[in-house]
Write an enzyme that holds these catalytic residues in place. Structure first.
Site, PDB file in Angstrom:
ATOM      1  N   CYS A   1      78.829  28.714 -26.483  1.00 48.49           N
ATOM      2  CA  CYS A   1      78.029  28.222 -27.416  1.00 48.49           C
ATOM      3  C   CYS A   1      78.961  28.394 -28.670  1.00 48.49           C
ATOM      4  O   CYS A   1      79.960  27.688 -28.733  1.00 48.49           O
ATOM      5  CB  CYS A   1      76.817  28.891 -27.484  1.00 48.49           C
ATOM      6  SG  CYS A   1      75.611  27.539 -28.729  1.00 48.49           S
TER       7      CYS A   1
ATOM      8  N   HIS B   1      74.856  27.778 -21.550  1.00 46.29           N
ATOM      9  CA  HIS B   1      74.567  29.091 -21.630  1.00 46.29           C
ATOM     10  C   HIS B   1      74.427  29.933 -20.072  1.00 46.29           C
ATOM     11  O   HIS B   1      73.460  30.188 -19.687  1.00 46.29           O
ATOM     12  CB  HIS B   1      73.116  29.257 -22.458  1.00 46.29           C
ATOM     13  CG  HIS B   1      73.335  29.177 -23.840  1.00 46.29           C
ATOM     14  ND1 HIS B   1      73.729  30.053 -24.563  1.00 46.29           N
ATOM     15  CD2 HIS B   1      73.164  27.985 -24.520  1.00 46.29           C
ATOM     16  CE1 HIS B   1      73.692  29.633 -26.014  1.00 46.29           C
ATOM     17  NE2 HIS B   1      73.446  28.227 -25.828  1.00 46.29           N
TER      18      HIS B   1
ATOM     19  N   GLU C   1      74.641  32.940 -19.816  1.00 43.67           N
ATOM     20  CA  GLU C   1      73.905  34.211 -19.857  1.00 43.67           C
ATOM     21  C   GLU C   1      72.495  34.106 -19.480  1.00 43.67           C
ATOM     22  O   GLU C   1      71.922  34.907 -19.149  1.00 43.67           O
ATOM     23  CB  GLU C   1      74.274  34.765 -21.055  1.00 43.67           C
ATOM     24  CG  GLU C   1      73.508  34.388 -22.202  1.00 43.67           C
ATOM     25  CD  GLU C   1      73.924  32.876 -22.974  1.00 43.67           C
ATOM     26  OE1 GLU C   1      73.394  32.578 -23.912  1.00 43.67           O
ATOM     27  OE2 GLU C   1      74.896  32.311 -22.233  1.00 43.67           O
TER      28      GLU C   1
END
Length: 237
Positions: free
Chosen positions: A107, A210, A212
């Site tokens: 990001c 993303h 994560e």
């Protein structure tokens, strides 16, 4: 020995605190690495010591990248920036590139890579690049909301073996002019560069989505984190 992955801290200006989303930590652990959150500092000797201790670096999300890094004045829609993070990450990136240590930008991380390597950013997509593609989703954040087209003959295509990838998305800034040093690996439905790599280095990647948030349920997200940590393991030998 597992590779040590240095994570750039997230900054809460109101609480005057540093923090970390567990997904960054857990994703690195599941990929076989040992994550450590670095202190927020621009002290060169301290950063040099920290960079020597780490085998790779994860550039996390967070504040908007300062337009000063790419020679622009902030627009009204530009969000809060963190000069301390910008200075720290510039040093860390230079250290990583000099030592050929792996870097993964997520990001803000991919945006920062682009800005520090000579590219520019859209400061605010809704006002500068309006489209029907959802770039700022609401929870849950592990659910894909649009697709990216993976470019052929790129490391990402070699890793995943596919041409299209559904991704989650939560950002209002993005790459505008791509750094001349970076190569695109994936492009969104509305034409934004959403993944990049730096040729000639062991592993310097950035993704706009993303992993994560999605690595537990999405095989591609997990594969990206494993490739990053795997490159770090090889660089630490």
């Amino acid at each position: 020995m597992k590779p040590v992955i240095g994570l750039i801290p997230l900054v809460d200006d109101e609480k005057e605190s540093l923090w970390m989303l567990p997904g960054y930590m857990d994703g690195v652990v599941c990929a076989g690495g040992v994550p450590i959150m670095l202190p927020l500092t621009d002290n060169a000797p301290d950063l040099a010591q920290l960079c020597g201790m780490c085998d790779a670096f994860l550039l996390t999300g967070g504040h908007d990248v300062s337009p000063e890094l790419y020679g622009e004045a902030p627009l009204p829609a530009c969000g809060a920036c963190s000069a301390a993070r910008d200075r720290m990450e510039k040093y860390v990136l230079n250290c990583a590139l000099q030592g050929d240590k792996p870097v993964l930008g997520i990001c803000r991380g991919v945006q920062l890579l682009n800005a520090l390597l000579g590219g520019t950013l859209y400061q605010d997509l809704p006002t500068q690049h309006p489209s029907a593609t959802e770039h700022h989703q609401t929870p849950p954040y592990d659910v894909p909301v649009h697709e990216v087209l993976i470019q052929p003959d790129t490391p990402l295509h070699a890793l995943l073996g596919r041409d299209r990838l559904p991704v989650n998305s939560y950002h209002h800034q993005a790459i505008k002019d791509l750094s001349p040093r970076l190569k695109p690996m994936a492009v969104s439905e509305d034409g934004l560069v959403e993944a990049v790599h730096l040729p000639g280095k062991r592993f310097v990647w950035g993704v706009q989505w993303h992993p994560e948030f999605s690595f537990r349920t999405d095989a591609a997200s997990a594969a990206i984190l494993r490739a990053f940590v795997g490159a770090a393991a090889n660089s630490s030998i």
